[in-house]
Enzyme design. Structure first.
Site, PDB file in Angstrom:
ATOM      1  N   HIS A   1       0.869  -1.176   0.000  1.00  0.00           N
ATOM      2  CA  HIS A   1       0.000   0.000   0.000  1.00  0.00           C
ATOM      3  C   HIS A   1       0.904   1.224   0.000  1.00  0.00           C
ATOM      4  O   HIS A   1       1.846   1.291   0.790  1.00  0.00           O
ATOM      5  CB  HIS A   1      -0.897  -0.012   1.241  1.00  0.00           C
ATOM      6  CG  HIS A   1      -2.024   0.959   1.150  1.00  0.00           C
ATOM      7  ND1 HIS A   1      -1.828   2.318   1.192  1.00  0.00           N
ATOM      8  CD2 HIS A   1      -3.353   0.777   1.008  1.00  0.00           C
ATOM      9  CE1 HIS A   1      -3.002   2.923   1.086  1.00  0.00           C
ATOM     10  NE2 HIS A   1      -3.943   2.011   0.969  1.00  0.00           N
TER      11      HIS A   1
ATOM     12  N   ARG B   1      -2.726   0.843  -6.807  1.00  0.00           N
ATOM     13  CA  ARG B   1      -1.695   0.879  -5.763  1.00  0.00           C
ATOM     14  C   ARG B   1      -0.325   0.431  -6.246  1.00  0.00           C
ATOM     15  O   ARG B   1       0.698   0.958  -5.807  1.00  0.00           O
ATOM     16  CB  ARG B   1      -2.137   0.001  -4.592  1.00  0.00           C
ATOM     17  CG  ARG B   1      -3.338   0.587  -3.914  1.00  0.00           C
ATOM     18  CD  ARG B   1      -3.923  -0.331  -2.888  1.00  0.00           C
ATOM     19  NE  ARG B   1      -5.073   0.322  -2.272  1.00  0.00           N
ATOM     20  CZ  ARG B   1      -5.871  -0.255  -1.385  1.00  0.00           C
ATOM     21  NH1 ARG B   1      -5.654  -1.506  -1.020  1.00  0.00           N
ATOM     22  NH2 ARG B   1      -6.881   0.405  -0.884  1.00  0.00           N
TER      23      ARG B   1
ATOM     24  N   GLU C   1      -9.412 -13.284   1.968  1.00  0.00           N
ATOM     25  CA  GLU C   1      -8.037 -12.961   1.584  1.00  0.00           C
ATOM     26  C   GLU C   1      -7.144 -14.200   1.462  1.00  0.00           C
ATOM     27  O   GLU C   1      -6.117 -14.166   0.795  1.00  0.00           O
ATOM     28  CB  GLU C   1      -7.440 -11.959   2.585  1.00  0.00           C
ATOM     29  CG  GLU C   1      -6.166 -11.323   2.059  1.00  0.00           C
ATOM     30  CD  GLU C   1      -5.662 -10.176   2.921  1.00  0.00           C
ATOM     31  OE1 GLU C   1      -6.473  -9.542   3.625  1.00  0.00           O
ATOM     32  OE2 GLU C   1      -4.450  -9.920   2.874  1.00  0.00           O
TER      33      GLU C   1
ATOM     34  N   ARG D   1      -4.952  -5.732  -6.385  1.00  0.00           N
ATOM     35  CA  ARG D   1      -6.326  -5.536  -5.932  1.00  0.00           C
ATOM     36  C   ARG D   1      -6.674  -4.053  -5.897  1.00  0.00           C
ATOM     37  O   ARG D   1      -5.875  -3.235  -5.446  1.00  0.00           O
ATOM     38  CB  ARG D   1      -6.500  -6.097  -4.529  1.00  0.00           C
ATOM     39  CG  ARG D   1      -7.782  -5.659  -3.866  1.00  0.00           C
ATOM     40  CD  ARG D   1      -7.916  -6.209  -2.484  1.00  0.00           C
ATOM     41  NE  ARG D   1      -7.076  -5.565  -1.506  1.00  0.00           N
ATOM     42  CZ  ARG D   1      -7.463  -4.540  -0.742  1.00  0.00           C
ATOM     43  NH1 ARG D   1      -8.660  -4.029  -0.868  1.00  0.00           N
ATOM     44  NH2 ARG D   1      -6.640  -4.026   0.148  1.00  0.00           N
TER      45      ARG D   1
HETATM   46  C1  LIG Z   1      -5.539  -1.564   7.704  1.00  0.00           C
HETATM   47  C2  LIG Z   1      -6.359  -2.227   6.635  1.00  0.00           C
HETATM   48  C3  LIG Z   1      -7.303  -1.500   5.922  1.00  0.00           C
HETATM   49  C4  LIG Z   1      -8.083  -2.098   4.933  1.00  0.00           C
HETATM   50  N1  LIG Z   1      -9.019  -1.349   4.257  1.00  0.00           N
HETATM   51  C5  LIG Z   1      -9.814  -1.952   3.336  1.00  0.00           C
HETATM   52  C6  LIG Z   1     -10.841  -1.211   2.677  1.00  0.00           C
HETATM   53  O1  LIG Z   1     -11.027  -0.031   2.912  1.00  0.00           O
HETATM   54  N2  LIG Z   1     -11.617  -1.857   1.777  1.00  0.00           N
HETATM   55  C7  LIG Z   1     -11.451  -3.188   1.501  1.00  0.00           C
HETATM   56  O2  LIG Z   1     -12.206  -3.727   0.700  1.00  0.00           O
HETATM   57  N3  LIG Z   1     -10.490  -3.900   2.119  1.00  0.00           N
HETATM   58  C8  LIG Z   1      -9.666  -3.325   3.022  1.00  0.00           C
HETATM   59  N4  LIG Z   1      -8.699  -4.067   3.660  1.00  0.00           N
HETATM   60  C9  LIG Z   1      -8.570  -5.488   3.379  1.00  0.00           C
HETATM   61  C10 LIG Z   1      -9.675  -6.267   4.049  1.00  0.00           C
HETATM   62  O3  LIG Z   1      -9.910  -5.776   5.332  1.00  0.00           O
HETATM   63  C11 LIG Z   1      -9.344  -7.736   4.189  1.00  0.00           C
HETATM   64  O4  LIG Z   1      -8.768  -8.226   3.040  1.00  0.00           O
HETATM   65  C12 LIG Z   1     -10.598  -8.531   4.442  1.00  0.00           C
HETATM   66  O5  LIG Z   1     -11.301  -7.982   5.510  1.00  0.00           O
HETATM   67  C13 LIG Z   1     -10.240  -9.962   4.714  1.00  0.00           C
HETATM   68  O6  LIG Z   1     -11.322 -10.638   5.292  1.00  0.00           O
HETATM   69  P1  LIG Z   1     -11.212 -12.170   5.617  1.00  0.00           P
HETATM   70  O7  LIG Z   1     -12.531 -12.564   6.152  1.00  0.00           O
HETATM   71  O8  LIG Z   1     -10.697 -12.894   4.436  1.00  0.00           O
HETATM   72  O9  LIG Z   1     -10.068 -12.327   6.717  1.00  0.00           O
HETATM   73  P2  LIG Z   1      -9.792 -11.654   8.148  1.00  0.00           P
HETATM   74  O10 LIG Z   1     -10.702 -10.553   8.459  1.00  0.00           O
HETATM   75  O11 LIG Z   1      -8.339 -11.418   8.176  1.00  0.00           O
HETATM   76  O12 LIG Z   1     -10.166 -12.818   9.159  1.00  0.00           O
HETATM   77  C14 LIG Z   1      -9.360 -13.926   9.353  1.00  0.00           C
HETATM   78  C15 LIG Z   1      -9.989 -14.814  10.393  1.00  0.00           C
HETATM   79  O13 LIG Z   1      -9.250 -16.035  10.459  1.00  0.00           O
HETATM   80  C16 LIG Z   1      -8.920 -16.333  11.789  1.00  0.00           C
HETATM   81  N5  LIG Z   1      -7.662 -17.072  11.777  1.00  0.00           N
HETATM   82  C17 LIG Z   1      -6.467 -16.714  11.261  1.00  0.00           C
HETATM   83  N6  LIG Z   1      -5.568 -17.707  11.468  1.00  0.00           N
HETATM   84  C18 LIG Z   1      -6.221 -18.709  12.098  1.00  0.00           C
HETATM   85  C19 LIG Z   1      -5.845 -19.998  12.579  1.00  0.00           C
HETATM   86  N7  LIG Z   1      -4.607 -20.460  12.442  1.00  0.00           N
HETATM   87  N8  LIG Z   1      -6.776 -20.743  13.202  1.00  0.00           N
HETATM   88  C20 LIG Z   1      -8.051 -20.299  13.360  1.00  0.00           C
HETATM   89  N9  LIG Z   1      -8.448 -19.092  12.918  1.00  0.00           N
HETATM   90  C21 LIG Z   1      -7.553 -18.312  12.301  1.00  0.00           C
HETATM   91  C22 LIG Z   1      -8.849 -15.005  12.504  1.00  0.00           C
HETATM   92  O14 LIG Z   1      -9.113 -15.185  13.871  1.00  0.00           O
HETATM   93  C23 LIG Z   1      -9.976 -14.243  11.795  1.00  0.00           C
HETATM   94  O15 LIG Z   1     -11.196 -14.534  12.426  1.00  0.00           O
HETATM   95  C24 LIG Z   1      -7.901  -3.469   4.641  1.00  0.00           C
HETATM   96  C25 LIG Z   1      -6.958  -4.204   5.360  1.00  0.00           C
HETATM   97  C26 LIG Z   1      -6.186  -3.605   6.343  1.00  0.00           C
HETATM   98  C27 LIG Z   1      -5.173  -4.424   7.077  1.00  0.00           C
END
Ligand SMILES: Cc1cc2nc3c(=O)[nH]c(=O)nc-3n(C[C@H](O)[C@H](O)[C@H](O)COP(=O)(O)OP(=O)(O)OC[C@H]3O[C@@H](n4cnc5c(N)ncnc54)[C@H](O)[C@@H]3O)c2cc1C
Ligand code: SF4
Ligand code: SF4
Ligand code: FES
Lengths: 567, 272
Positions: free
Chosen positions: A234, A283, A370, A380
């Protein structure tokens, strides 16, 4: 039908649980920590959907082509079409769940985000992810009260249980990190464990929870990775203790400008070089420009984000949390002083290979959010990842339910003897940091064969160290997979820029990178990106592609009728 | 400057004991969280007496005050470890787990009860929100609760397993109650326009209403019992919320919807 096991309770996992509950399928929502602590709550800027609220005659087709173009044509065009067409409906659904999206004079509004000319990012000030997650949790709570979903927080993923006979997934081993006990959960598994920022401790904008170890384990169990070399830097982040703080793209969407001091004078290099999109280029482009500009001897190395032109109204109504964060952690007021920024590791476009229905290479295992490779190709667009997680979680749930109804119960047999050794399953922080430094060195914004080979040598050196744990070895292998993919892609595309191969090579590399590990051998190969289907053809997780777009199965029609009735 | 870090340690099932570590922050910006990360990266980790110590167990995730994972008692005051700067602590810092929750190990407590309390409270939308919340700012604020438990830690009336579920339940409830306040229309013209996204959000369809009751009566009833009746309004919880949520305002709004309005309709004989 047996329960579906969802690993990870961010937006993707929550979405999968809600979709399953809607189909009356029971699920376990398993995560290291509660949803309130998932990385999803950090998302600030917003979620994309071509709702056409801003009088710019936006359409999902344009959102689709922006996404494909932003991803430099590596994303699956059919999957992206499905996601972008569904996006407006999904955001409306979020409204119905009470997400307080930004409004002006009673009307919902959208903002500009990078790589897109139209205002199609729906948001809630600068905490969009947080408010979205909260609304989804409320809905999951309702499913939990109805006995359809059970949330198991403080449970870590340990490993998949695979059938020795045919490699099918029988279920998943998890571990209660509070009590220490391991538990076997039979049934299909949807992996939603987020990105692998934990491979780079302290160097990313993500959370310390997403260690990457779940991905490393699944990879070592035979799951194929796709496009892991595409790591998004980023452009606007800043180092704070223990991590990098993101200065959301929303800051530029609302008018923030990047500049360097060239011979002492402000040089708005993005605006000069890219007059059309300027500070809102994708980006990968901005990060690369910043890399080059910061090395220009006339520019003194530092780059600033100038947000001093934003109105007090904008700060108060649209970006209050962002300003509070910068004040708190960087000790300056962005409304008065330009903020020094530099690119930082932020998002992983690649991950587990997942097809349009989010099926991984292991039967009975699905991946969304993700941790999966879907939707973003080589780069992305901001605002597309929450959308991808929300939509993908739902698709994965549909596929899991559909396959399970065909496959029937796999039974409760465990498939293998299993014994958990805490000692062997830990990565020591010192080891993680050493590995992270080596990987970051090779996998920077600008890469070349020499740097990548050097990193590979470093990782192999760590692997040879006496006394490393199994978890440490697996993490090394994951690192090696990313490096090998980056070495094999001898071109520059999106977030992967090779100074020794600076050109894009469509003939050779407009392909999905696949990395697999079989009987200890790591292999990198390339597969054609799926071709775009004809406009009328429709994909359905249950029955694949149907020509007319209407599913002939009566069960589907009934469900759609049900949706209609309750809608 | 060197710092003495006293940490209340406890292994599963064992007795708690204080262990002291010597720590020198690298810069002004270091927090209690970065100290814990860096102590755990020492190999081996030794306490002030040179004795080898096991890694300190604690929870963290975002490291930027946004997830509530790292709530603990810092020099006697509950707060977020990633928020408390070492430079503000002088020569000594004491870290202890929150007291209102069962201790798992060292600084980790089990906050499952907070999740259970919200289920008990029927905290969800029975039916779709057809209109945005009457007060968007309030709905937004209520969505920002981290479920960290710090407000429960300081509340004189909250104890685990008791009937009163505290601010940590009242704050998220305010969003749902706020939404239920309206519900007479179908959103604005522009939003209803299906346009290109005609595709129904099938992937994410509606869950059936659980109770069959219209709107949020179960929530309103639970709110009255679990929040309204138990809260002494002492406002010991004021100014402690790390998310800076204005609890007073949210409580007043929720009371209006869940208690006073229902009281009026009960008087008018509309609710049994
Ligand atoms: C600072 C920041 C700002 C962002 N801003 C934006 C935005 O404005 N717009 C946008 O679209 N995206 C944005 N993103 C990206 C976006 O937030 C993420 O890509 C998205 O929320 C991912 O969702 P997810 O459900 O795949 O994973 P996550 O929300 O990362 O959830 C992962 C889950 O897996 C669990 N987990 C991980 N490892 C294990 C394990 N070994 N055993 C059991 N559980 C585990 C965790 O506890 C969690 O519950 C941003 C990201 C960041 C870091
Ligand atoms: S109201 Fe504030 S203190 Fe209480 S749980 Fe929520 S964020 Fe924590
Ligand atoms: S006002 Fe007093 S009793 Fe009520 S929640 Fe706050 S601290 Fe507890
Ligand atoms: S680690 Fe998230 S609030 Fe401290």
């Amino acid at each position: 039908m047996e329960k579906v096991n969802i690993i990870g309770a961010g937006i993707a996992g929550l979405s999968a649980a809600i979709r399953l509950a809607r189909m009356n399928v029971q699920s376990l929502l398993i995560s290291s920590q509660a949803s309130e602590r998932a990385q999803s709550v950090l998302a600030e800027g917003g979620i994309n959907a071509a709702m056409d609220l801003m009088g710019e005659s936006d359409s999902w087709q344009e959102h689709c082509s922006d996404t494909l173009k932003g991803g430099v044509f590596l994303a699956d065009p059919n999957a992206v079409a499905g996601m972008t067409a569904a996006a407006p409906g999904l955001v409306r659904r979020l409204q119905e769940l009470g997400v307080p999206f930004q409004r002006e004079n009673g009307q919902m509004i959208q903002r500009n985000f990078g790589g897109q000319k139209k205002k199609r990012t729906a948001y809630a000030k600068s905490s969009t992810g947080k408010v979205l997650v909260n609304a989804l949790i409320d809905e999951v709570r309702k499913a939990e009260a109805a006995g359809l979903t059970k949330r198991l927080c403080h449970h870590d993923f340990v490993r998949l249980a695979l059938s020795e006979a045919d490699g099918q997934c029988l279920g998943v081993w998890i571990r209660d990190t509070y009590g220490g006990a391991c538990l076997f959960c039979p049934g299909p598994v949807i992996l939603c464990f987020g990105g692998f920022c934990g491979l780079f401790p302290g160097l990313s904008t993500g959370t310390s929870q997403n260690t990457g170890d779940a991905l490393a384990t699944v990879f070592s169990q035979g799951a194929v990775l796709a496009n892991p070399e595409f790591i998004q830097y980023h452009p606007t982040t800043a180092a704070i203790t223990g991590k990098r703080l993101l200065v959301s793209e929303a800051a530029r969407g609302e008018g923030g400008r990047l500049f360097a001091l060239r011979n002492g004078r402000k040089w708005y290099f993005m605006e000069e070089k890219y007059p059309e999109l300027g500070n809102l280029m994708p980006r990968d482009v901005i990060s690369r420009e910043m890399f080059l500009v910061s090395r220009d001897p006339a520019c003194g190395g530092e780059i600033f984000l100038d947000m001093t032109g934003l109105s007090p109204e904008t700060w108060k109504k649209k970006l209050p949390d962002l300003r509070a964060q910068i004040l708190r952690y960087l000790k300056l007021d962005p409304a008065c002083t330009p903020v020094p920024v530099s690119p930082g590791i932020h998002y992983f476009m690649g991950g587990l290979y997942a097809d349009e229905g989010h099926r991984t290479s292991i039967p009975g295992v699905y991946a969304a959010g993700e941790c999966a490779c879907q939707y973003h190709g080589a780069n992305r667009l901001g605002g597309n990842s929450m959308l991808g997680a929300l939509y993908g979680g739902g698709v994965a749930a549909e596929s899991a339910a559909a396959d399970a109804s065909v496959r029937g119960c796999a039974g409760t047999s465990v498939g293998e003897d299993f014994c958990f050794s805490e000692e062997n399953e830990t990565v020591s922080p010192a080891f993680g940091q050493r590995l992270g430094a080596i990987l970051a060195q090779g996998l920077g914004i600008v890469r070349d064969a020499q740097g990548l080979e050097g990193a590979l040598e470093g990782v192999r050196g760590l692997l040879r160290q006496p006394g490393i744990t199994q978890a440490e070895a697996r993490r090394c292998l994951l690192g090696e997979a990313v490096l090998r993919a980056a070495l094999a892609r001898k071109e520059s595309r999106g977030a992967h820029y090779r100074s020794d191969y600076p050109e894009r090579d469509d003939a050779g590399f407009r392909k999905t990178t696949l990395v697999s590990l079989r009987s200890g051998r790591m292999e990198v190969s390339f597969r054609e990106v799926p071709a775009r289907r004809e406009a009328g053809d429709k994909y359905d997780a249950r029955h694949g592609v149907s020509k007319s777009g209407i599913c002939s199965k009566s069960s589907c029609r009934e469900e759609e009728a049900g949706d209609e009735a309750s809608g | 400057m060197k710092l003495r870090a006293e940490i209340l340690r406890r292994q599963a099932g064992g007795e708690p004991y204080l262990q002291t570590f010597i720590y020198e922050p690298a810069d002004e910006a270091e927090t209690a969280a970065s100290m814990l990360t860096n102590l755990n990266a020492r190999k081996p980790l030794r306490d002030a007496d040179g004795k080898e110590a096991s890694p300190i167990r604690w929870e963290c995730s975002c490291l930027q005050k946004k997830c509530g994972a790292c709530a603990m008692r810092i020099n006697g005051v509950p707060g977020l470890a990633c928020d408390v700067k070492l430079s503000a602590c002088g020569e000594r810092i004491r870290l202890e787990p929150l007291r209102k929750f069962p201790v798992v190990a060292d600084l980790i407590v089990n906050r499952d009860i907070m999740r259970e309390n919200l289920i008990r409270m029927h905290l969800w939308l029975e039916q779709d929100a057809l209109e945005p919340a009457a007060d968007q700012e309030l709905a937004y604020d209520a969505s920002r609760c981290l479920q960290c438990g710090i407000c429960l830690e300081v509340c004189p009336n909250y104890y685990g397993g008791g009937p009163f579920t505290g601010l940590a339940a009242a704050v998220p409830a305010a969003r749902v109650l706020q939404l239920e306040k309206r519900g007479d229309g179908h959103g604005s013209e522009a939003e209803r326009k299906t346009g290109p996204g005609k595709e129904k959000p099938k992937l994410f369809g509606r869950l059936r209403a659980l109770t069959g009751e219209k709107r949020a009566l179960p929530l309103a009833r639970a709110y009255e019992k679990q929040v309204f009746e138990g809260c002494g309004k002492s406002l010991a919880c004021r100014n402690i919320c790390p998310a800076g949520i204005d609890a007073g305002r949210l409580l007043a709004s929720s009371n209006a919807v869940a208690v006073w309005k229902r009281l009026r309709s009960r008087k008018a004989g509309r609710e049994s």
